[in-house]
Design an enzyme around this catalytic site. Structure first.
Site, short mmCIF file in Angstrom:
data_model
loop_
_atom_site.label_atom_id
_atom_site.label_comp_id
_atom_site.label_asym_id
_atom_site.label_seq_id
_atom_site.Cartn_x
_atom_site.Cartn_y
_atom_site.Cartn_z
N LYS A 93 47.25 38.61 50.77
CA LYS A 93 46.94 39.11 49.63
C LYS A 93 45.07 39.08 49.27
O LYS A 93 44.64 40.20 49.73
CB LYS A 93 47.01 38.25 48.22
N GLN A 108 50.16 34.36 41.17
CA GLN A 108 50.95 34.54 41.45
C GLN A 108 52.50 33.87 41.14
O GLN A 108 51.95 32.59 40.60
CB GLN A 108 50.65 33.34 43.05
N ASP A 154 49.27 43.44 38.56
CA ASP A 154 50.82 43.23 39.58
C ASP A 154 51.83 44.23 37.86
O ASP A 154 52.71 44.35 38.05
CB ASP A 154 51.68 41.81 38.91
#
Ligand code: NDP
Length: 292
Positions: free
Chosen positions: A52, A96, A119
């Site tokens: 990422k 994460q 997200d």
């Protein structure tokens, strides 16, 4: 003959768009920035975070990494999130997953400012998606939608079957397909004769986490098949990644299909970059555009 849906090429197109938008924002004095919070030593999570950060750098997004030890308390993680929420120079926050078992994931995800929730897991964004409002949308389903539109154009009236009902893939996928005027069926572990239901679909999204579960008998001839599954298996003495779809069996039946790897995977990260730019735009007073 089936078409192979090239997720790498599609992701490169999304990333080129993102890069151009980053340039426009920079010209307005905005430096889009993504903060990634990683707790613990999960090797797969470390690889995801590294990818990422690398991808962000390639498109000109500034990235910040916050690493906490596996034994960090929930309060310590929440403190980092609170600091990032308050920092106007940070536009996107990603924690994460999975978090270590002693930390309540929902509590942490709910602590992220919904405007920075790249997200799309905060209930504000989940609710907005189901209401059809333009919100930050989970990256994997958003990537699948992009692949479907590239392949089929207008999706109106298509019967889509989503196999799997997780919060991160199956449910938001179903909401996006509904918003695109598909008739949607969602299958799960308690579905009866799932292959019969799936066999009626024009579009199949497989998000189960079971290697090659979906065989040719699940697929209507000419259906478009998107395989989200990523499963590591040992075969003929070597380790390899396979999807939830039995690719070799389904290839001659489907009109188009994503490979694993090289299908949905590259799109997820590209859509994360897109969400970061959308978040930066929104936080600088520009309208959040439709992501579908
Ligand atoms: P989850 O384990 O959270 O959910 C799996 C879903 O599959 C559940 O809803 C479960 O049903 C359903 N299921 C399990 N067995 C069956 C069955 N026999 N028949 C029908 N449905 C079944 O997984 P995720 O959604 O997180 O991930 C799914 C897959 O996608 C995994 O392989 C994962 O690695 C991959 N993935 C890939 C990403 C990418 O970027 N390409 C991103 C995210 C995930 P129930 O609810 O009843 O238990």
């Amino acid at each position: 003959m089936s078409t192979l849906i090239d997720g790498k090429a599609a992701a490169a197109r999304v990333l080129a768009e993102v890069q151009a938008e980053v340039g426009q924002l920079q010209a307005q004095g905005v430096e889009p920035a993504l903060a990634v919070v990683l707790v613990g030593d999960d090797p797969a999570s470390h690889v995801y975070v590294r990818n990422k950060v690398l991808r962000a750098g390639e498109v000109g997004i500034r990235s910040l990494e916050y690493r906490l030890p596996a034994e960090a308390s929930a309060e310590a993680v929440l403190e980092v999130v609170a600091g990032l929420n308050a920092d106007a120079a940070v536009h996107g926050i990603l924690v994460q997953l999975p978090l270590p078992g002693h930390i309540d994931e929902v509590r942490v995800l709910q602590a992220i400012d919904p405007a920075k929730d790249v997200d799309g897991f905060h209930s504000e964004n989940v609710g907005g998606l189901s209401q059809g409002r333009p919100v930050l949308t989970p990256c994997t389903p958003a990537g699948c939608m992009r692949l479907l539109r590239d392949t089929l154009g207008d999706l109106s009236g298509k019967h889509a079957v989503v196999v799997g009902r997780s919060n991160i893939v199956g449910k938001p996928m179903a909401a996006l397909l509904l918003a695109a005027n598909c008739s949607v069926t969602v299958l799960h572990s308690r579905s009866i004769k799932p292959e019969k239901l799936c066999g009626q679909a024009d579009i199949v999204i497989a998000a189960v986490g079971r290697p090659r579960m979906i065989g040719a008998d699940w697929i209507k001839p000419g259906a478009v098949v998107i395989d989200v599954g990523i499963n590591r298996i040992d075969e003929n003495g070597r380790s390899r990644l396979v999807g939830d779809v039995d690719f070799d069996a389904v290839l001659p039946v489907a009109s188009a299909i994503t490979p694993v790897p090289g299908g949905v995977g590259p799109m997820t990260i590209a859509l994360l970059m897109r969400n970061t730019v959308l978040a930066a735009r929104q936080q600088t007073g520009q309208a959040l555009q439709e992501t579908r």
